[in-house]
Design an enzyme around this catalytic site. Structure first.
Site, short mmCIF file in Angstrom:
data_model
loop_
_atom_site.label_atom_id
_atom_site.label_comp_id
_atom_site.label_asym_id
_atom_site.label_seq_id
_atom_site.Cartn_x
_atom_site.Cartn_y
_atom_site.Cartn_z
N LYS A 123 0.84 -1.21 0.00
CA LYS A 123 0.00 0.00 0.00
C LYS A 123 0.87 1.25 0.00
O LYS A 123 2.09 1.15 0.11
CB LYS A 123 -0.95 -0.01 1.20
CG LYS A 123 -0.29 -0.02 2.58
CD LYS A 123 -1.34 -0.34 3.65
CE LYS A 123 -0.74 -0.47 5.03
NZ LYS A 123 -0.33 0.77 5.66
N ARG A 137 -10.11 0.71 14.64
CA ARG A 137 -9.80 1.53 13.48
C ARG A 137 -10.52 0.97 12.25
O ARG A 137 -11.34 1.65 11.64
CB ARG A 137 -8.28 1.55 13.27
CG ARG A 137 -7.79 2.56 12.29
CD ARG A 137 -6.29 2.41 12.04
NE ARG A 137 -5.94 1.12 11.45
CZ ARG A 137 -4.81 0.85 10.82
NH1 ARG A 137 -3.87 1.79 10.71
NH2 ARG A 137 -4.56 -0.33 10.30
N TYR A 175 17.52 29.97 6.01
CA TYR A 175 16.38 30.72 6.53
C TYR A 175 16.53 31.00 8.01
O TYR A 175 16.98 30.14 8.78
CB TYR A 175 15.09 29.95 6.28
CG TYR A 175 14.61 30.07 4.86
CD1 TYR A 175 14.23 31.30 4.32
CD2 TYR A 175 14.53 28.95 4.04
CE1 TYR A 175 13.79 31.41 3.01
CE2 TYR A 175 14.08 29.05 2.72
CZ TYR A 175 13.72 30.29 2.22
OH TYR A 175 13.28 30.40 0.93
N MET A 193 12.79 24.10 0.99
CA MET A 193 11.90 23.30 0.15
C MET A 193 12.64 22.41 -0.83
O MET A 193 12.26 21.26 -1.06
CB MET A 193 10.95 24.24 -0.60
CG MET A 193 9.82 23.52 -1.33
SD MET A 193 8.73 24.64 -2.23
CE MET A 193 7.96 25.55 -0.89
#
Lengths: 345, 345
Positions: A33, A128, A242, A291
């Protein structure tokens, strides 16, 4: 070429499947999956089918379609989310076996696809997915009359071998399924490693195939190499990235490499103590992960490398995940679409 | 159909671009790197070109190729990582303009693609990409002789308007570029919002286009709806999900919805105070976020919804990112490949 290179070792993947299979006397399936834990369900499925896997599990019918197209008719493909509204056509055309989770799903399945292969997912305490005990008691005889191919459940705490929940779920699963003469499955990777009591007729490892914990004997499957875009020399006191998050405490040489959080290298890595490797030499990541870019202190290298390696057998998926405050499962499935991917084996 | 639905509002995107453009008197370009911040660079590029954007920025040449195929010849496409080894053919065939970051890149460009459009990226203190002042001083006259189309730099602290680094980088940029008679660009979204001094000839917003901070007036661009797979009723004391992380303190109704950290809904969200919405009603996420599934307390709803919404104008990308301990930029670019995506506008 400024995209990073993700190399997926299909031989290691197949070896992991064989080594997990060797720990059981039952059938060993494979969970593929989330697009094969981010590594391409088609390529992963083909390699595992070649290694001997005859049954695969996916999360949703749409994933089953992609897998069927890759591995062809023959192997079983089961769908954990069961038979949702709108799934019927896909289940039929692509021979997918839903694991029915509720009375609603069961009614839908028997009405729309009578005679079509199905399993039943039972809840044994995780709350779940899967039918509750009372629901199962009400529909069990009807379900058994339609010949389910599997009764399954999922463990909530299998990655913690000593957690009392494991034995409790095992006991509940036995109570819900004993004497019904239908193949049974309880264990994913963690459950497989808990021992034979948990194996029943089919184990369905996922993370262990891909080199992740809790299968500590697994071989690493991924290597990730980041090309160096440029380097620069910094004086003491200069800052990087940053928010000026890192300051040079010595004259430093900084390399900027191509990959960032948009590629699944979590921004949280920038706050941890993470390195990348030039051969055997560890170079610290400095400043924030941005990013598309990561900055690395390569002051201690004699030469400027053309790439630095962030994932391999020296620094595994789990080590990187740990530095980002998460688990190997998330790190793997986050690996992005921008990499140049190659498959070996 | 058990995959979640991601709806991208291209009208809102175009409005954000126009509203940012209205804050400037210079050209407003658009940053569509990281596959258009995860929303499909091709669709995003087409919508912004229609709105009036004439110049686009991507991180790598490979991204430029995909964008050129989507938006056709005409608009400019610039590449932040510059001219890397192996890029030359792509830059030429797809009319991409590299922002040259180093002497190495400049020599490569002039040798391999003489006469081909280029810009120069200058470092003004972030120490991540771009030429250092001394390097620029050495090659400036040669570079100017080849007619660069843009001189640019990038701010390290623009999302903090009062950070002294902003004025310092501005001053450095002016010193490096004044009087050279080449178009200049310093500002992304944060810089654009710092005011006219930072605009020069071209602003290049990214995050603000997609509804993210620091552009607080931006319209939300994404909505994310998660289908309910099943619901169940819990007694007091029952637990939910991996590690039994949540325990019912009252009789509770739990919905399991289809999406998880493999879809970019960070696992860290499970540790925060996050909700999903049925119309206007907030329902708390309970238990750990797993790979493909999230569990939600819907006890207070009168009816069982067929989906719950995790991203929209009520709960923005930045709110969700904050709950996961990260920033909107990372949340957006993590949104996965498994969603059924639709575009409006």
């Amino acid at each position: 070429m400024s995209t990073a290179k993700l190399t997926i070792n299909l031989d290691a993947l197949a070896t992991n499947w064989r080594n997990l299979d060797a720990l059981t006397t039952c059938e060993t399936a494979a969970v593929v999956k989330a697009n094969g834990y981010g590594l391409d369900a088609g390529r992963v499925g083909q390699a595992l089918a070649k290694a001997g896997a005859r049954n695969f599990f996916v999360a949703a019918a749409e994933e089953g379609v992609a897998l069927r197209r890759a591995i062809g008719a023959g192997p079983g493909i089961s769908v954990f989310s069961g038979h949702m509204e709108g799934d019927s056509k896909l289940l039929r055309e692509f021979q997918l076996t839903p694991m029915l989770n509720s009375l609603d799903q069961m009614l839908r399945h028997f009405e729309v696809l009578p005679g079509h292969s199905f399993g039943v997912q039972l809840d044994t305490g995780m709350n779940r997915l899967g039918m509750e005990a009372a629901e199962w008691a009400a529909v069990r005889d009807i379900a058994l009359g339609q010949q389910p191919v599997l009764l399954m459940s999922h463990l909530a705490c299998a990655d913690e071998p000593n957690h009392p929940m494991n034995a409790q779920q095992l006991q509940t699963f036995i109570e819900l399924t004993n004497g019904l003469d239908v193949p049974r499955s309880l264990a994913a990777t963690g459950g497989l490693l808990l021992g034979r009591n948990y194996h029943f007729d089919l184990c369905r490892p996922g993370i262990g195939l891909y080199g992740g914990l809790p299968f500590s004997d697994g071989l690493p499957v991924v290597q990730l190499d980041l090309p160096v875009i440029q380097t620069r020399d910094l004086d003491v006191g200069e800052t990087v990235g940053y928010g000026n998050a890192w300051t040079a405490a010595r004259p430093s040489r900084i390399a900027t490499v191509a990959a960032g959080y948009a590629d699944g290298l979590h921004r949280a890595l920038g706050a941890g103590e993470i390195g990348v490797f030039a051969g055997q030499t560890r170079c610290p990541v400095v400043g924030r992960v941005s990013m598309d870019l990561i900055t690395v202190d390569i002051t201690d290298l004699a030469d400027t490398p053309d790439h630095l390696t962030i994932l391999d057998e020296q620094q595994t998926v789990d080590m990187l995940a740990d530095a980002a405050g998460t688990i190997g499962y998330e790190l793997l499935t986050s690996l992005g679409a921008r990499y140049a991917r190659s498959y070996t084996g």
